[in-house]
Every structure is written in structure tokens, then in C-alpha cells.
Design an enzyme around this catalytic site. Sequence first.
Site, mmCIF file in Angstrom:
data_model
loop_
_atom_site.group_PDB
_atom_site.id
_atom_site.type_symbol
_atom_site.label_atom_id
_atom_site.label_comp_id
_atom_site.label_asym_id
_atom_site.label_seq_id
_atom_site.Cartn_x
_atom_site.Cartn_y
_atom_site.Cartn_z
ATOM 1 C CD GLU A 190 8.177 -50.410 -17.667
ATOM 2 O OE1 GLU A 190 7.002 -50.198 -17.744
ATOM 3 O OE2 GLU A 190 9.176 -49.474 -17.896
ATOM 4 C CD GLU A 307 10.994 -48.773 -21.577
ATOM 5 O OE1 GLU A 307 10.113 -47.739 -21.058
ATOM 6 O OE2 GLU A 307 10.591 -49.846 -21.545
#
Length: 531
Positions: A190, A307
Site C-alpha cells: 500500500e 487483501e
Amino acid sequence: MKKSFLLFITVLSLNNAVLLGQNSKSKKSTSDTRIIKVDYKNEQGVLNTMFKECIGAGRANEGLRADWQQQLAMVKKDCDFKYIRMHGLLTDDMAVYSEDDKGNPIYNYQYVDVLFDYLISIKMKPFVELGFMPSRLASGDKTIFWWRGNVTPPKDYKKWEDLIHNLTLHFTERYGVDEVRTWYFEVWNEPNLSPGFWTGTQEEYFKLYKYAAQGIKSVNKDFKVGGPATAGAAWVPETIEFCEKNNVPIDFISTHSYGVKQGYLDEYGTSGTVLSKDEWSVSGEVLNSRKQISNSTKPNLELHYTEWSSSYTPADPIHDSYHSAAYILQKMKQIGTAANSMSYWVFTDIFEEAGPRFTPFHGGFGLVNTQGIKKPAYFSYYLMNKLGETELKNTDPLSWASKKANGDTQVLFWDFTNTHPGDKELNQTYYLKDLPSKPKGKVKIEIANLPSGNYNLELYKVGYKENDVYADYVAMSKPNQLTREQVETLKKLNDGSPFATQKITIDSNGTYSKDFDINENDVYLLNLVKQ
């Protein structure tokens, strides 16, 4: 949001509405009976099992714990996940990297070897997330989480490349080229959340990616590397464009999505969340990512959502709720073949981003809680794993029908109803309530052309107070600590065993039918086991 994406999702939603409308006209004998009609001989093809390709875990160091390993072995046995992805492989608590007084690198893989040897021993493979930055290699001291993962760029990109090269070479020497060729190497986590998981810019992330990819490919050009591992399905076209223009290798796209309306990072597990009312939350982003790849100069890249979950915080009671089981199945069905894997975040509540938890049920991400007690979400994967290798044609959008080579036949079906009241209430209060499910009519299963003979019928269910561990925990008055006896009681009440079994005989007509009453967010599996 781009107009083209809105149009794309609108068309998908309209198509789905048409399909549902067709089903309601042609597949309902009464206004409240849903008919799922399948033919044993009418095959769709090989069942797509992207749902069990990968599962998440918190961080690598947690994987050295005995209870973590025991729980993963159970999850592997019941759900058969192939890969596992986790943070923190390079963080200081794994003792991978240091330097001598002259600044020369010192590599150490003793902890990593213990973890990866265990994964291989239970026939799982690592989806290798390369992060975070070892402090001796870091350019700054900014960290994230209780366990202090360093999120700054390297002070020396060549040393970063050398570390990744050496690590990859070590894996190759220890596990063999043929094994490592099946792994995935994902660069960072991320990086679009800054501040958060990366203090650098997008340009600096691409530089980090380039040097890591060079380090991996210098060991073996066939090893798979990808990214950008972004939150919210971001940077997909930009990553492909960067790699194309700069001749940087990329074998897959990875990104993330969560089903709540607010934010993408809850470092300390304190944020309030609201489950999105958008029918295409999560799944719409996956479909759009696939479209972005297809429209790019590299249209055949694999797509891995490394995810995903209903919520991005480890303090959201939806994770413990019976609603999660149907939610997971709904999203997997909507996504179909758009993703190569959908890695649910995570398999266990042994998860310490916000620090150790103080109660046995706290809205943690896990399919199981800290004591290894199975939550409703667990059974989505447990039941999907019971499906046969061949999918049967089936027009019902909330079900799968399948068969095995030995004659076993399965129908997995559910109702998904988003009962959340919307912006006026947070998940953190709503899913703590007693939420009885309302009736949704009947489902009639009709199967034709079954092989004649004797069968054991197994019926499984997940729903309100059925494999609903949080309801059982509430009935215990929600103790802050569980005794051994309470743990065993909760495990026994939530073991996923059939709620009914029956011996049946299929005659030469080869037909079988059964009616079910279904409530909101019920999940059923009908399993005919050939004798």
C-alpha cells in the site's frame, strides 16, 4: 470515479438485474420460492477455485508462534489455501539485515527459514511481500503499527537490490528453482497510503519496485514479480505504464479492496466504519482492475487481490458476525474469473498491528479467533472447499453446483441481504446487536440425471445462531477471558458438522429434489456423497 467505470458497473448491475428477473420469472413456482435446477450431465467446466488460491496473515514474526502454526495447519486442511501472504518479512523482528562497522551488508535468514520451512511442510507456498525496510537500510525512522515496521525508502537503492537478490538466491538454494518459480514476489504494501505505509512518492515507489524486480530477475528471469499492492485498487494503469516505458519486468498486478465506505488505513483499530450499501463494493473494483489490465499494453497480466475483506479495521464486529459468511460468498460469485486470486485478510486473530488484543472476540480480521475458534466467515471457505472439481451449469446467481469424478454432487447456495441501516449507525455498534434474520421464503433444489445408487446426504448450514460463534459468546455473557472449558464448548458448538444426514437411494430416473426454508444471510450446502 471515471465515467467509463460508472458505465461499466451500471451495465454489470443491469445485466445482473435482468438475470435475477429472468430467474424470478422462469425459476419460481410461487412468489416466495426460488428454484435451483441443475443437471448432473450438463457441465459448465472446471470449477474456478480462485477463492482458495491465497490467504492473508498479519506479519511474518507471528508465524513463528506455535498456536499460529497449529491454526494454519487446520485452515489448510479444511479450506486448502495454496499461498499465504503477510507483512514484515524484512522488518527488524525477523533479523534479516544488518551492517558491519564499515557499512557492509550482513544477511541472516534463520527466522525466515523456520517460517518458510513450516509453510512448505504443510504444502503451502509463500506469496512473498517484500517489506518493510530494515532499519539499518532505511533512510528514515518513520514506522507503522505496534511492531514498528519501517516505511521509509532505502538509504541506498543498490543495497536494497542486493538484499532482494541475496534473499531470492537463498530461497533458490534452499527450496530449488522449480519450487521458487511457482512463488510470487510482491514489492511493498500500500505505497499509495502516505503517510501510512510509505513516506515516499509514487515515483520513489516505482524506483523501489524497479530495483527489487532487478534483484529477483537477476537470480532467475522466470521468477514472478509484481505490484503495486495498493489500497483501493489504485495505480494499476500507472504501474503498467511505468514498467512498459522503462522496460521494467512485471508479471502480475496486485492491489486491495475493502467493503466499507470510509478510509483505507486504521493503524490502531479505533476508527468507525460503515458497510457499503453498494451492491458492487469490492467486486466492482476487481472487475474494473481486470478491465484496466485488458485495456493496457500488457493485457495478459495476472490479477491478484492480495487483501480483501468486508472492513479494513481489526476492530469491526462484522468480522465476527454471521453476516460475513454470505457476504464472502456473494463477492466471490460476483467476481467470477476476473481475479486470479482473492486473498482474504486474514486467517487468524493472532494479529498485532494495533498491539495484542485483550478479549477473545473484538472484531478481528481472522477466520478464527485467537484461540482458534471458527467464525462464520471460516465456513464460507470450508464449504467452498467441499465443492467438486467440475462446475455444473446453473442460472441461479447466488449458488454453485458441482460434482466430483466419483459421483458426489454439491449445491452451495445462500441469501445475501445487506441489513446495515446505513450512515446513521456504525458497524461498531450495529454488529454487536442481536440481529435475528428474517424469512426469505423457500429454496427448492432440483437435480436431474444423477447416477443411480445409494448416497449419504449431508446438509450444512451457517446463519443466525447456526455456526454463529459470536451469538454463543454472548450467551456466555461475553467473558473477557475464556477458560479451557469455554473454549472447548465454543469449538464444539461451531465445528461446521452437518446439521442433518440421511441415507437416500436414487433410482433409474436419476432425479432428486429437496426444499429449504431460507432466512436472510443463510448459507446452505447440500452434499450428496455416492456410496
